[in-house]
Design an enzyme around this catalytic site. Structure first.
Site, mmCIF file in Angstrom:
data_model
loop_
_atom_site.group_PDB
_atom_site.id
_atom_site.type_symbol
_atom_site.label_atom_id
_atom_site.label_comp_id
_atom_site.label_asym_id
_atom_site.label_seq_id
_atom_site.Cartn_x
_atom_site.Cartn_y
_atom_site.Cartn_z
ATOM 1 N N CYS A 51 1.648 2.290 3.243
ATOM 2 C CA CYS A 51 1.469 1.499 4.226
ATOM 3 C C CYS A 51 3.244 1.801 4.566
ATOM 4 C CB CYS A 51 1.486 0.365 3.545
ATOM 5 S SG CYS A 51 2.386 -0.804 4.284
ATOM 6 N N GLY B 216 0.764 -1.380 0.238
ATOM 7 C CA GLY B 216 -0.072 0.191 -0.222
ATOM 8 C C GLY B 216 0.403 1.338 -0.045
ATOM 9 N N ARG C 53 -7.817 -4.094 13.160
ATOM 10 C CA ARG C 53 -7.208 -4.238 11.596
ATOM 11 C C ARG C 53 -5.554 -4.786 12.187
ATOM 12 N NH1 ARG C 53 -9.666 -1.600 7.103
ATOM 13 N NH2 ARG C 53 -7.611 -2.404 5.666
HETATM 14 P P1 IMP Z 1 -3.158 1.683 -2.056
HETATM 15 O O1 IMP Z 1 -4.264 1.480 -3.470
HETATM 16 O O2 IMP Z 1 -1.718 1.600 -1.991
HETATM 17 O O3 IMP Z 1 -2.826 2.771 -1.314
HETATM 18 O O4 IMP Z 1 -3.383 0.854 -0.603
HETATM 19 C C1 IMP Z 1 -4.245 1.031 -0.355
HETATM 20 C C2 IMP Z 1 -4.152 -0.741 0.358
HETATM 21 O O5 IMP Z 1 -3.296 -0.242 1.384
HETATM 22 C C3 IMP Z 1 -6.269 -0.960 1.309
HETATM 23 O O6 IMP Z 1 -6.630 -1.594 0.767
HETATM 24 C C4 IMP Z 1 -5.111 -1.607 2.684
HETATM 25 O O7 IMP Z 1 -5.052 -3.350 2.094
HETATM 26 C C5 IMP Z 1 -3.493 -1.420 2.996
HETATM 27 N N1 IMP Z 1 -3.510 -0.103 3.760
HETATM 28 C C6 IMP Z 1 -4.567 0.839 4.119
HETATM 29 N N2 IMP Z 1 -3.726 0.944 5.286
HETATM 30 C C7 IMP Z 1 -2.651 0.412 5.871
HETATM 31 C C8 IMP Z 1 -1.775 0.421 6.656
HETATM 32 O O8 IMP Z 1 -1.673 1.253 7.408
HETATM 33 N N3 IMP Z 1 -0.842 -0.224 6.505
HETATM 34 C C9 IMP Z 1 -0.480 -1.094 5.859
HETATM 35 N N4 IMP Z 1 -1.498 -1.733 4.885
HETATM 36 C C10 IMP Z 1 -2.417 -0.189 5.103
#
Ligand code: IMP
Length: 557
Positions: free
Chosen positions: A376, A373, A471
């Site tokens: 993340c 993410g 979570r």
């Molecule tokens: P993005 O589309 O790359 O911004 O990632 C979104 C995804 O990151 C979400 O659907 C989650 O699975 C994951 N995610 C959300 N919040 C967190 C976090 O705080 N730490 C790690 N992974 C996260």
């Protein structure tokens, strides 16, 4: 060469070409056509998923590490189909899901996603009551006949109606007025729902019953939309049609804009994602909630899911950072036992054993992604996680044998990533791609003349304080004492979900056109991969130019 002796590997030669050849075109022509399609030389470099990933067992790869090889195509991008099935009873027309994050998906985002044929997962960082009403808002949105329109009573003050509009964020201000028994008394027009009339009573300002247009319930039984459409054509200037029974009790409301949108939809290539009752599809996240003794709170979890089901939710997502864990498995099983037919998404995992575990517990679709993410920090903080493409390949093997779907979750930054993800999965989840849209929760802020929206990880300190600590396996009462696995960030404000999805869909369709894939199953079957060098990655982006923009992409803002 005689046609009977053509090698089996010639898969894409078309009937027309063979007929032309039989009609007298020299065989050399066919040989040329054949060698353009599949060749042993290509096969030595561009490999299908199995041999490709088997050749890279000691290196975890992600989207930018590979590229897809083109193949002979007789498919135009615009003719490709993007529908996907995530579970029995959960079909999407577009394989994209907006993340269950508190800066990404509430009802407004879920409505926009479903209207485009995709799905939104409503996050759980809010009171259960609020999450239920977010789901209701999606399920009650534009389904032609609004069966339970919001009503007001004659004795209410206009000020109270205004307060309700603001609190519940209604985008309309016209309300039917009914008495205690539900009998229609009139219509409160939007132009009187203003602060200057706040002290007046509804009864003083309504358009009376004998001046408003209604239709009997029994008259619309067969084909409500066609009937309402005809009514609006026959009555220029009227935008609302109320449905009443023989006792003049209110049973519903048509609005012209809803009816027009639905008639338009019949012509669109990617139709909205709807349930069997023609309501938009909607998902909601649930957490593996524990009681004060640290045990899973079965009653609470089952009651929560039951309430969501009552509101018409199409799928629940048991969203956690570590899905291959006892608590998550038990939660999924609990929900499966209580709701045998409800589609369940669960995760996140990055191993084949993790997929098997969640599938055995009863999940239909498994989220794959630990650490990709954009917000993340799991890999940095915990030293754990697998780059996304290898994780997808490994988990897809187990998913195929367990007959469950895989959803690629996180790390998508461009449409090309989605094409690569869909070679191994049935859908993708995006957070950052949608966080700058007007449909995402939160206000736009302006910094140095640029417009931004907040985007934060559900494992960031701020989000965990707001409720998502479970979570990440932390106590909800002391989240400040744990190491966050996400950051708080900003995303530049973007155009609407319609605009973003149009770009993403266009990219996915282009990718499929290059691979000659008419649908997602063919994309998975045909994909051929090759590693890219760092210089290759640089070459893939624009380079050695000064970019100028003359054409404008419609931003929808
Ligand atoms: P993005 O589309 O790359 O911004 O990632 C979104 C995804 O990151 C979400 O659907 C989650 O699975 C994951 N995610 C959300 N919040 C967190 C976090 O705080 N730490 C790690 N992974 C996260």
């Amino acid at each position: 060469m005689h046609p009977n002796k053509l090698p089996k590997s010639i898969r894409f030669i078309s009937f027309v070409q063979i007929r032309v050849a039989f009609d007298g075109v020299p065989w050399a022509f066919i040989d040329m056509a054949i060698s353009r399609e599949i060749s042993d030389i290509d096969n030595r470099f561009y490999k299908a998923a199995d041999p490709f990933f088997a050749a890279h067992p000691d290196q975890a790869l992600t989207y930018d590490d590979v590229t897809l090889a083109t193949l002979y195509s007789d498919i135009l991008p615009r003719d490709t189909q993007l529908d996907t099935t995530l579970a029995d009873g959960l079909d999407l027309n577009i394989p994209v899901i907006s993340a269950d994050m508190d800066t990404v998906t509430e009802s407004r985002m879920a409505i926009a996603m479903a209207l485009n044929g995709a799905l939104g997962l409503i996050h759980y960082n809010m009171e259960e009551r609020q999450q239920l009403s977010e789901v209701s808002r999606v399920k009650n949105h534009v389904h032609g006949l609004i069966q339970e329109p919001i009503k007001v009573s004659p004795d209410q003050l206009i000020g109270d109606v205004l307060k309700m509009v603001e609190e519940r964020k209604f985008e309309f201000r016209t309300f039917p007025v009914v008495d205690d028994s539900g009998k229609l008394l009139g219509l409160l027009p939007g132009h009187v729902v203003k602060q200057r009339y706040a002290k007046r009573k509804v009864v003083e300002s309504l358009t009376p019953r004998d001046q408003i247009q209604t239709i009997r319930k029994k008259e619309i039984a067969k084909d409500p939309i066609t009937r309402a459409d005809k009514f609006f054509t026959d009555h220029p200037g009227i935008h609302k049609l109320l449905v009443v029974d023989d006792d003049d009790k209110l049973h519903g409301l048509f609005t012209m804009s809803d009816v027009e949108r639905i008639t338009q939809e019949k012509k669109a290539q990617f139709k909205p994602a709807r349930d069997s009752k023609f309501r938009l599809v909607c998902g909601a996240a649930v957490s593996a909630t524990r009681n004060m003794f640290g045990e899973l709170d079965r009653d609470l979890i089952v009651a929560h899911v039951g309430a969501l089901v009552e509101r018409g939710v199409d799928v629940v997502a048991v969203s956690t950072a570590h899905g291959f864990s006892k608590g998550v498995g038990e939660t999924v099983k609990m929900i499966r036992d209580a709701f045998p037919k409800l589609p369940i998404i669960a995760g996140n995992v990055t191993s084949a054993a993790g997929v098997e575990f969640l599938a055995d517990a009863g999940a239909n679709a498994i989220k794959v992604g630990q650490g990709p993410g954009s917000i993340c920090t799991t890999r940095v903080v915990a030293g754990v996680g697998i780059p996304q493409l290898t994780a997808l390949y490994v988990t897809a093997q187990a998913a195929a044998s367990k007959r469950v779907s895989i959803i690629a979750d996180g790390g998508i930054t461009k449409s090309g990533d989605i094409v690569k993800a869909l070679t191994l999965s049935q859908a993708v989840i995006c957070g950052g791609m949608f966080a700058g849209c007007p449909e995402a929760p939160g206000q736009i802020m302006e910094i140095n003349g640029k417009r931004y929206k907040q985007y934060r990880g559900m494992g960031s300190l701020a989000a965990m304080k707001a409720g998502s600590a479970a979570r990440y396996g932390h106590s909800t009462t002391t989240p400040a004492k744990v190491a966050p696995e996400g950051v708080e960030a900003l995303k530049e404000a973007t155009g609407s979900v319609d605009v973003i999805l149009t770009q993403l869909i266009g990219g996915i369709q282009s990718g499929m056109g290059y691979l000659g894939a008419a649908n997602l199953a063919q994309l998975r079957q045909k994909a051929r991969f090759i590693r890219v060098s760092p210089a290759g990655i640089r070459e893939a982006g624009t380079h050695d130019i000064v970019e100028v923009k003359t054409g404008r992409v419609e931003t929808g803002q």
